[in-house]
Design an enzyme around this catalytic site. Structure first.
Site, mmCIF file in Angstrom:
data_model
loop_
_atom_site.group_PDB
_atom_site.id
_atom_site.type_symbol
_atom_site.label_atom_id
_atom_site.label_comp_id
_atom_site.label_asym_id
_atom_site.label_seq_id
_atom_site.Cartn_x
_atom_site.Cartn_y
_atom_site.Cartn_z
ATOM 1 N N HIS A 20 -22.796 -2.543 16.504
ATOM 2 C CA HIS A 20 -23.954 -3.342 16.554
ATOM 3 C C HIS A 20 -24.963 -2.527 16.882
ATOM 4 O O HIS A 20 -25.563 -2.796 17.949
ATOM 5 C CB HIS A 20 -23.910 -4.544 17.228
ATOM 6 N N HIS A 27 -26.686 -7.725 11.371
ATOM 7 C CA HIS A 27 -25.259 -7.775 12.082
ATOM 8 C C HIS A 27 -24.943 -6.558 12.432
ATOM 9 O O HIS A 27 -24.570 -6.109 13.675
ATOM 10 C CB HIS A 27 -24.217 -8.292 10.760
ATOM 11 N N GLU A 58 -12.272 -7.623 11.485
ATOM 12 C CA GLU A 58 -12.875 -6.861 10.183
ATOM 13 C C GLU A 58 -11.588 -6.087 9.492
ATOM 14 O O GLU A 58 -11.994 -5.434 8.586
ATOM 15 C CB GLU A 58 -13.877 -6.125 10.557
ATOM 16 N N HIS A 77 -17.308 0.522 13.045
ATOM 17 C CA HIS A 77 -18.461 -0.487 12.748
ATOM 18 C C HIS A 77 -18.926 -0.735 14.196
ATOM 19 O O HIS A 77 -18.212 -0.779 15.096
ATOM 20 C CB HIS A 77 -17.819 -1.777 12.286
HETATM 21 P P1 13P Z 1 -13.422 -7.892 16.543
HETATM 22 O O1 13P Z 1 -13.447 -8.021 18.141
HETATM 23 O O2 13P Z 1 -12.588 -8.919 15.955
HETATM 24 O O3 13P Z 1 -13.439 -6.536 16.288
HETATM 25 O O4 13P Z 1 -14.953 -8.249 15.885
HETATM 26 C C1 13P Z 1 -16.033 -7.588 16.618
HETATM 27 C C2 13P Z 1 -17.090 -7.637 15.301
HETATM 28 O O5 13P Z 1 -17.931 -6.861 15.491
HETATM 29 C C3 13P Z 1 -17.081 -8.212 14.224
HETATM 30 O O6 13P Z 1 -18.097 -7.943 13.132
HETATM 31 ZN ZN ZN Z 2 -19.668 -7.011 14.104
#
Ligand code: 13P
Ligand code: ZN
Length: 293
Positions: A158, A228, A133, A156
Site C-alpha cells: 500500500h 488501493h 490476494e 503487493h
Molecule cells: P492479506 O493480509 O490477506 O495478505 O491482505 C492484505 C492486503 O493488502 C489485501 O490487498
Molecule cells: Zn492490499
C-alpha cells in the site's frame, strides 16, 4: 480442507529450516521491515509470493504432496508442482520482519494445478494461511512461467504516495499516470521504461482483480490498483521493493512541488528520449540480471 499430513511423511528436513532457503528468509525479513518503516504496510497490508521451486529436487517435491490438500477456485495448469513462499493472510509486515517463519507459509501446487498442499510444519507451531490476494499472485506467477520470465517474486504494498496519486482524477489513466511519473525523475524511465499498468478500482482479493492485474502485467513490471496500492514483479524481493521505491519517489517529488503552490515542469519529451536511447553504461538493469532469490 481435505487430507492429512498425519505421519505419512517420510523423513524430511523441516521445510522452514532448509538451509538453502536461509538467504530467502533473511531477505523476507529485511524487506518486510522496509515496507513497515515506509508506512506502506499498515495493519496486515501488503503481501508477497516467491517461487522457490528451484530449491527442491524431484524427490522432495514428491513428498510435499502428502500435506493437506486445499482446492483452488481456478485451475493453474502451468503452476503444477511448483512451490511458493507466501505471506500469511492477516499477518503484519512488522511481525514478518521480526519472525518470518511464523508469518509466511509454503504451498505446493498439485499435479493438475487445481489445488495446493499447505506445508503445515511450521516449527513455531502456528501455520499461516496464504494471503487473500492468492488468486492474483497465482495468476501472475503462472503468467511469468508461461513467458519463461526470470522474475520469481510478486509483491503487493500500500504505497501511500501512489495511492494518493490514483485519488486524483487527472491521473486515473495509464497514459496520464506514466507521463507524470516519468517526468518527475530520470530514474523512473531508466528503471521502469515500460511504465506502470493502471487498474481501475476493483474489490481486493477477487478473481476479477486477478484478471485485470494479469492484463496489466502483459506490458509492465508494476501495476497500480486505483485507490488501493500496487503490485510488482521482480527477480528478488529487494528489486521488487526498488521498483515501488522509484515510483514513490517520483510521486513524492510531484506532491512536494505542488505543495509550493506551483506546477512541476517535468522532464520534457527530448530529455526522456535521451535517457531511453543512452542509458548510463553501468545501469544495473543493463547488466546481466542476478537470478539468485
Ligand atoms: P492479506 O493480509 O490477506 O495478505 O491482505 C492484505 C492486503 O493488502 C489485501 O490487498
Ligand atoms: Zn492490499
Amino acid at each position: 480442507m481435505i487430507g492429512n499430513s498425519g505421519n505419512l511423511l517420510p523423513h524430511t528436513t523441516n521445510i522452514f529450516q532448509k538451509k538453502e532457503l536461509k538467504s530467502v528468509f533473511i531477505q523476507i525479513a529485511g524487506i518486510a521491515q522496509y515496507l513497515w518503516d515506509r508506512g506502506w504496510a499498515e495493519r496486515n497490508a501488503g503481501n508477497f509470493s516467491i517461487n522457490v521451486t528451484g530449491f527442491f529436487n524431484a524427490n522432495e517435491l514428491d513428498r510435499l504432496s502428502f500435506y493437506p490438500y486445499v482446492p483452488l477456485s481456478k485451475q493453474y495448469p502451468h503452476l503444477a508442482r511448483t512451490v511458493f513462499i507466501l505471506s500469511g493472510t492477516g499477518t503484519r509486515m512488522r511481525d514478518v520482519a521480526n519472525n518470518p517463519v511464523e508469518n509466511v507459509c509454503f504451498i505446493f501446487i498439485s499435479d493438475s494445478g487445481s489445488a495446493y498442499h499447505l506445508i503445515d510444519e511450521n516449527p513455531e507451531g502456528r501455520s499461516a494461511r496464504p494471503t487473500s490476494e492468492l488468486p492474483t499472485h497465482l495468476a501472475i506467477q503462472q503468467q511469468l512461467l508461461q513467458k519463461n520470465a526470470q522474475e520469481k517474486v510478486v509483491l503487493h504494498a500500500h504505497v501511500t504516495e501512489l495511492i494518493a496519486l490514483t485519488q486524483l482524477a487527472p491521473f486515473t489513466t495509464e497514459k496520464a499516470v506514466n507521463s507524470l511519473l516519468w517526468g518527475m525523475h530520470p530514474e523512473t524511465v531508466l528503471f521502469l521504461p515500460d511504465g506502470v499498468g493502471f487498474i481501475p478500482y476493483t474489490i481486493p482479493g477477487t478473481e476479477n482483480i486477478a484478471l485485470e492485474t494479469l492484463n496489466g502485467f502483459e506490458n509492465h513490471k508494476v501495476v497500480l490498483w486505483e485507490k488501493h496500492g500496487c503490485m510488482t514483479v521482480a527477480n528478488t524481493l529487494a528489486e521488487a521493493f526498488d521498483n515501488l521505491d522509484i515510483l514513490a519517489k517520483a510521486a513524492k517529488i510531484y506532491f512536494l512541488c505542488k505543495s509550493t503552490g506551483m506546477e512541476p515542469e517535468g522532464l520534457n519529451h527530448l530529455q526522456l528520449k535521451e535517457i531511453r536511447e543512452n542509458p548510463p553504461a553501468d545501469t544495473p538493469i543493463y547488466k546481466k540480471p542476478d537470478f539468485s532469490i
